[in-house]
Motif scaffolding. Structure first.
Motif, short mmCIF file in Angstrom:
data_model
loop_
_atom_site.label_atom_id
_atom_site.label_comp_id
_atom_site.label_asym_id
_atom_site.label_seq_id
_atom_site.Cartn_x
_atom_site.Cartn_y
_atom_site.Cartn_z
N THR A 316 0.83 -1.20 0.00
CA THR A 316 0.00 0.00 0.00
C THR A 316 0.87 1.25 0.00
OG1 THR A 316 -1.87 1.09 1.10
CG2 THR A 316 -0.18 0.14 2.52
N THR A 317 0.21 2.39 -0.03
CA THR A 317 0.89 3.68 0.07
C THR A 317 0.86 4.16 1.51
OG1 THR A 317 -1.24 4.55 -0.70
CG2 THR A 317 0.55 4.50 -2.29
N GLU A 318 1.75 5.10 1.84
CA GLU A 318 1.84 5.57 3.22
C GLU A 318 0.86 6.71 3.45
OE1 GLU A 318 5.12 6.87 6.62
OE2 GLU A 318 5.76 6.48 4.56
N THR A 319 -0.35 6.35 3.83
CA THR A 319 -1.36 7.32 4.22
C THR A 319 -1.80 6.99 5.64
OG1 THR A 319 -3.14 5.93 3.31
CG2 THR A 319 -2.19 7.60 1.85
N LEU A 322 -0.45 4.25 8.49
CA LEU A 322 0.05 2.96 8.01
C LEU A 322 1.55 2.83 8.18
CD1 LEU A 322 -2.13 2.32 4.84
CD2 LEU A 322 -2.53 1.67 7.22
N GLY A 323 2.27 3.95 8.15
CA GLY A 323 3.71 3.90 8.36
C GLY A 323 4.10 3.41 9.74
N VAL A 326 3.45 -0.69 8.95
CA VAL A 326 4.13 -1.36 7.84
C VAL A 326 5.58 -0.92 7.81
CG1 VAL A 326 4.21 -1.75 5.36
CG2 VAL A 326 2.00 -1.42 6.49
N HIS A 327 6.48 -1.87 7.98
CA HIS A 327 7.91 -1.63 7.84
C HIS A 327 8.33 -2.27 6.53
CE1 HIS A 327 7.80 -0.21 11.96
NE2 HIS A 327 7.22 -1.34 12.31
N SER A 328 8.49 -1.42 5.53
CA SER A 328 8.62 -1.90 4.16
C SER A 328 9.77 -2.88 4.00
CB SER A 328 8.82 -0.71 3.21
OG SER A 328 8.51 -1.07 1.89
N LEU A 334 5.59 -0.58 1.37
CA LEU A 334 5.06 0.75 1.11
C LEU A 334 5.58 1.22 -0.23
CD1 LEU A 334 5.49 2.44 4.62
CD2 LEU A 334 3.36 1.63 3.58
N CYS A 336 4.91 4.12 -3.79
CA CYS A 336 4.28 5.35 -4.27
C CYS A 336 3.10 4.97 -5.16
CB CYS A 336 5.28 6.20 -5.06
SG CYS A 336 6.68 6.79 -4.08
#
Length: 389
Positions: A316-319, A322-323, A326-328, A334, A336
């Motif tokens: 997903t995107t970081e909105t 969520l950051g 979610v640890h990409s 995460l 764009c």
């Protein structure tokens, strides 16, 4: 002996017909652990001739469903009346608190006054902040005015706000008591454990489950990213919540793209909630793309919570927040909102070149993990008052 009764009122469709219903059950279960009797008062689109017909017990809670407004007259009453509070509340002793879920401004103003006169705490559960609606119709203008008055004036004057995101908490915390509570689940419910056998689809399985609209979830970006993949790659993308015809109503320019992708993209339309969870549980990844705007940052995607509860990682995107979760590259990815970048990641996942380092903590959104935070919030309020409504 309970600490008192909390009335939780809003436009949620019980028992599980919208995301709002899932949220209030999660919060209500936490409140019950703390020691309160919680009464849920929502809406129903089914036929109801009397208030008593909408009363039933669900998961140990006394619940009421009021008729969903249909006519203009119904809607005017819906946005201005507090009959649900005064009529249904009269069935219970020592109501200490009323929680109003995304309540219309006029009704909220009247409810605040009603509660203040009876020494009842009036809280808001705030889960959204939409921008200006499209068009200049009377209903669109009325909704815009309602949002401004509710978000910028009235909710700041309540006794506290339950915020679904840190965006909303930052906005309100200097004005009133706040607590951050994301969407919650109860992992002891059977729906999080049961399901059909795993799909036998070849390759990786990606899933989207929700109601994308045209602006909320950029399902078109996901489809465009799939169009960039080499045709030799084996995968399936399941779309739940929208039919192919509905999707093409939003994006008619993708008709040829979907023809070329063929059975790699499967639109399943609306399905029962339990069935959607089964698809999510047995997918390799949930995928959804959102733009970083106020509406998406103020809210919190229920689909992320449900995928996490199912143990399925998310792309997903970081909105919103969520950051924080979610640890990409570790427990999800995460990205764009760019089709080429997403396509590159999906290709690496399908080829086994992008692998997560850690598993999913499925209990992070279980309501039991948030009881103490809610307890601390309530401790800042004086709930010793209250009276028969």
């Amino acid at each position: 002996m309970t600490k008192g009764t909390i009335l939780y009122i809003g436009g949620f469709e019980l028992p599980d017909n919208n995301a709002a219903a899932h949220r209030v059950f999660g919060v209500a279960k936490a409140l019950r652990v703390i020691g309160y009797e919680v009464v849920l008062i929502g809406v129903s689109k089914g036929p109801l001739e009397t208030i008593e017909q909408g009363r039933r017990e669900i998961q140990g809670f006394d619940t009421w469903s009021l008729p969903y407004p249909q006519s203009t007259k119904d809607w005017i009453e819906h946005v201005s009346s507090i009959d649900a509070l005064s009529t249904i509340g009269g069935h219970y002793e020592r109501v200490t608190t009323v929680i109003l879920y995304n309540y219309p401004a006029m009704a909220l103003s009247r409810a605040m006054l009603y509660c203040r006169r009876r020494r009842i705490k009036c809280l808001c559960d705030c889960t959204e902040w939409y921008g200006m609606p499209r068009g200049l119709s009377l209903s669109a203008v009325a909704k815009a005015v309602d949002t401004v008055v509710r978000m910028r004036i009235l909710q700041k004057r309540t006794d506290g706000v339950i915020c679904i995101s840190s965006y909303l908490q930052r906005y309100y915390e200097s004005q009133t008591a706040t607590v951050l509570v994301p969407p919650l689940v109860d992992l002891d419910e059977e729906k999080w454990r049961s399901g059909a056998v795993q799909s036998e689809s070849a390759g990786k399985t990606f899933v989207y489950s929700g109601s994308p609209g045209r602006d909320k979830d950029r399902l078109d970006v996901v489809v465009e990213s799939l169009a960039t993949l080499d045709e030799s790659l084996s995968y399936t993308f399941k779309v739940l919540g929208v039919t192919q015809a509905e999707y093409l109503g939003y994006y008619p320019e993708h008709r040829e793209v979907l023809i070329r992708l063929g059975q790699r993209v499967i639109f399943l339309g609306r399905v029962p909630h339990s069935e959607s969870l089964t698809h999510v549980r047995f997918a390799d990844f949930t995928v959804f793309i959102r733009q970083a705007n106020r509406a998406n940052n103020a809210g919190f995607p229920t689909k992320f919570v449900e995928s996490t509860a199912c143990g399925t990682p998310v792309i997903t995107t970081e909105t919103s927040d969520l950051g924080r979760y979610v640890h990409s590259g570790e427990n999800g990815f995460l990205v764009c909102s760019d089709a080429d970048e997403l396509g590159g990641l999906l290709a690496d996942i399908i080829k086994g070149e992008a692998v997560l380092d850690h598993g999913i903590d499925s209990r992070v959104f279980d309501y039991r993990s948030h009881v103490e935070g809610i307890r601390a919030f309530l401790a800042t309020l004086d709930l010793s008052g209250g009276m028969n409504v």
